[in-house]
Motif scaffolding. Structure first.
Motif, mmCIF file in Angstrom:
data_model
loop_
_atom_site.group_PDB
_atom_site.id
_atom_site.type_symbol
_atom_site.label_atom_id
_atom_site.label_comp_id
_atom_site.label_asym_id
_atom_site.label_seq_id
_atom_site.Cartn_x
_atom_site.Cartn_y
_atom_site.Cartn_z
ATOM 1 N N ASP A 1 36.544 35.071 56.151
ATOM 2 C CA ASP A 1 36.574 34.293 54.570
ATOM 3 C C ASP A 1 36.690 34.353 53.247
ATOM 4 N N ARG A 2 36.988 35.697 53.996
ATOM 5 C CA ARG A 2 37.551 36.152 52.341
ATOM 6 C C ARG A 2 38.864 36.547 52.091
ATOM 7 N N VAL B 1 35.262 30.916 42.875
ATOM 8 C CA VAL B 1 34.789 32.135 43.777
ATOM 9 C C VAL B 1 34.534 32.982 43.019
ATOM 10 N N ALA B 2 34.498 33.796 41.591
ATOM 11 C CA ALA B 2 33.534 34.266 41.538
ATOM 12 C C ALA B 2 31.837 33.387 41.178
ATOM 13 N N LEU C 1 32.978 40.432 40.177
ATOM 14 C CA LEU C 1 33.633 39.882 41.491
ATOM 15 C C LEU C 1 34.934 40.532 41.759
ATOM 16 N N VAL C 2 34.967 41.687 43.107
ATOM 17 C CA VAL C 2 36.154 42.795 43.384
ATOM 18 C C VAL C 2 37.486 42.000 44.655
ATOM 19 N N VAL C 3 38.516 42.030 43.233
ATOM 20 C CA VAL C 3 39.817 41.290 43.649
ATOM 21 C C VAL C 3 40.779 41.894 44.328
ATOM 22 N N THR C 4 41.099 42.357 45.920
ATOM 23 C CA THR C 4 41.752 43.048 46.461
ATOM 24 C C THR C 4 43.114 42.068 46.859
ATOM 25 N N SER D 1 35.198 47.649 49.732
ATOM 26 C CA SER D 1 34.517 47.076 48.503
ATOM 27 C C SER D 1 34.874 45.332 47.818
ATOM 28 N N CYS D 2 36.394 45.033 48.945
ATOM 29 C CA CYS D 2 36.612 44.265 48.121
ATOM 30 C C CYS D 2 35.303 42.826 48.133
ATOM 31 N N ASP D 3 35.652 41.284 47.877
ATOM 32 C CA ASP D 3 35.039 40.257 47.688
ATOM 33 C C ASP D 3 36.098 39.457 47.804
ATOM 34 N N LEU D 4 37.478 39.610 47.587
ATOM 35 C CA LEU D 4 38.582 38.795 48.082
ATOM 36 C C LEU D 4 39.589 38.863 47.594
ATOM 37 N N LEU D 5 40.362 39.087 49.363
ATOM 38 C CA LEU D 5 41.293 39.397 49.632
ATOM 39 C C LEU D 5 42.514 38.604 49.422
#
Length: 398
Positions: free
Chosen positions: A299-300, A370-371, A135-138, A266-270
């Motif tokens: 939704d992210r 989420v991951a 998971l990429v979290v920004t 690139s993020c999955d979750l912001l």
């Protein structure tokens, strides 16, 4: 295992009998490069007398960037001042005489011990590849001083404490604080991306990482003012890290610059980080409007309220109503958080029972959920990273 490059069979037999553990015997540095590509965790290389001095020093210089954890021990027929000066200047760990087997054994043992104790570059996590993208979290905010980097460092540590392998990336390329907050002195930073010659792969990316603690590695921002970080490879670096770690936590600067846009793509979750006050609310409102223009799916998005104080700040309900977002977590204001910052500690580890630490751990738990959900839902062809969103936008930010 120790990798040995030497063509004299008698010397090889002598060294193999003396050295502790198995040896991979290779004839040339070309064979050695292929060996290292398939054995990325090799720690010690012995370059025998059959390797020319210029070739050996060139190899050692290359490894200082590509594999900083790799120790090069050089064997020469005779060890003179000129050889020592040239070899050690190129990054060779030790120079020993071919006839002194005991000295060679000691040099290899010292090099391996140093590599194992090193807090430099993290080896790539075992068993994680491109097919098991993390998971990429920004974390983002257009207002400074909201504690975004403190949240990022604690989130990374809390995720690691759950057993996740985490890479923390400091994309605040002009004034990043992650290394300071974690008391790190990185040997390599994002500024070294330009030295990878355009080849972004796990071995190149891992050479830029610094270990903070078990399961936490850091890709630090430049430590010197004026160092340039190229924009073009940032997205590919984040995607590569997602294939190496369970979670990639990206701390961004306070603007919609090109580096931040790469992280948003690139993020999955912001995680939108703010504090319960009017200036922060205004900045968050402007940020959400811009994010809509950038076509980043809502939704992210998640709202993280930091330094909440019911006696002085805006009510959480006011923040949520204005932004149209529900707060995922509220981290209470307390001087203990500032004290931990000044001690270069993460409060989730320094004071795990503190209310702020509990809130930050709950953020990590929500992130982990989420991951796990994304990992379980993703199929072989389900990857939003296949094409950056900026290439699919129909509207531009003016």
């Amino acid at each position: 295992m120790t990798a040995v490059v030497e063509q004299d069979a008698a010397l090889v037999d002598l060294w193999r009998a003396a050295l502790d553990g198995p040896c991979a015997v290779l004839g040339t540095t070309g064979e050695l490069e292929r060996h290292l590509a398939t054995h990325p965790h090799e720690q010690v290389v012995v370059l025998g007398a059959s390797v020319a001095l210029a070739e050996a020093t060139t190899f050692a210089e290359q490894q200082r960037l590509l594999r900083p954890w790799l120790a090069v021990v050089l064997v020469r027929g005779e060890v003179g001042t000129g050889v020592l000066t040239e070899a050690l200047g190129a990054g060779v760990r030790s120079v020993v005489a071919a006839a002194d087997v005991d000295d060679l054994v000691g040099a290899v043992a010292r090099a391996r011990e140093t590599a194992q104790r090193s807090v430099g570059v993290a080896p790539a996590p075992v068993g994680v590849g491109a097919d098991a993208a993390g998971l990429v979290v920004t974390l983002f905010s257009v207002k400074g001083g909201v504690g975004k980097s403190v949240v990022a460092t604690n989130l990374a540590a809390a995720l690691a404490d759950q057993g996740r392998r985490v890479c923390l990336v400091d994309l605040d390329v002009t004034c990043g604080d992650v290394a300071i907050l974690l008391r790190l002195s990185p040997a390599h930073t994002l500024a070294d991306l330009s030295r990878l010659a355009g080849e972004i792969d796990p071995s190149g990316v891992e050479s830029l990482l610094t270990v903070h603690s078990e399961r936490v590695s850091v890709l630090a921002a430049p430590v010197h003012l004026g160092e340039r970080v190229p924009v073009e490879p940032v997205g590919e670096v984040l995607r590569t890290l997602a294939g190496m770690f369970d979670v990639v936590v990206v701390d961004t600067g306070g603007t919609f610059d090109d580096h931040a846009l790469q992280a948003l793509d690139s993020c999955d979750l912001l995680l939108l980080v703010g504090t319960p006050d009017i200036p922060s609310l205004k900045s968050l409102k402007l940020a959400t409007g811009t994010l809509d223009l950038l076509d980043l799916p809502r939704d992210r998005w998640r709202l993280v309220l930091n330094r909440t104080d019911s006696r002085a700040g805006l009510a959480t309900s006011e923040m949520e109503a204005t932004l149209g977002l529900s707060a995922l977590v509220e981290v209470p204001a307390h001087r203990a958080v500032l004290s931990s910052v000044n001690r270069a500690e993460v409060i989730v580890r320094a004071q795990p029972g503190h209310a702020a630490a509990k809130a930050l751990r709950s953020l990590a738990e929500a992130t982990a959920q989420v991951a796990d959900a994304r990992r379980g839902a993703a199929g072989p062809s389900d990857s939003h990273r296949a094409a950056p969103r900026r290439l699919r936008r129909t509207r531009k930010v003016s």
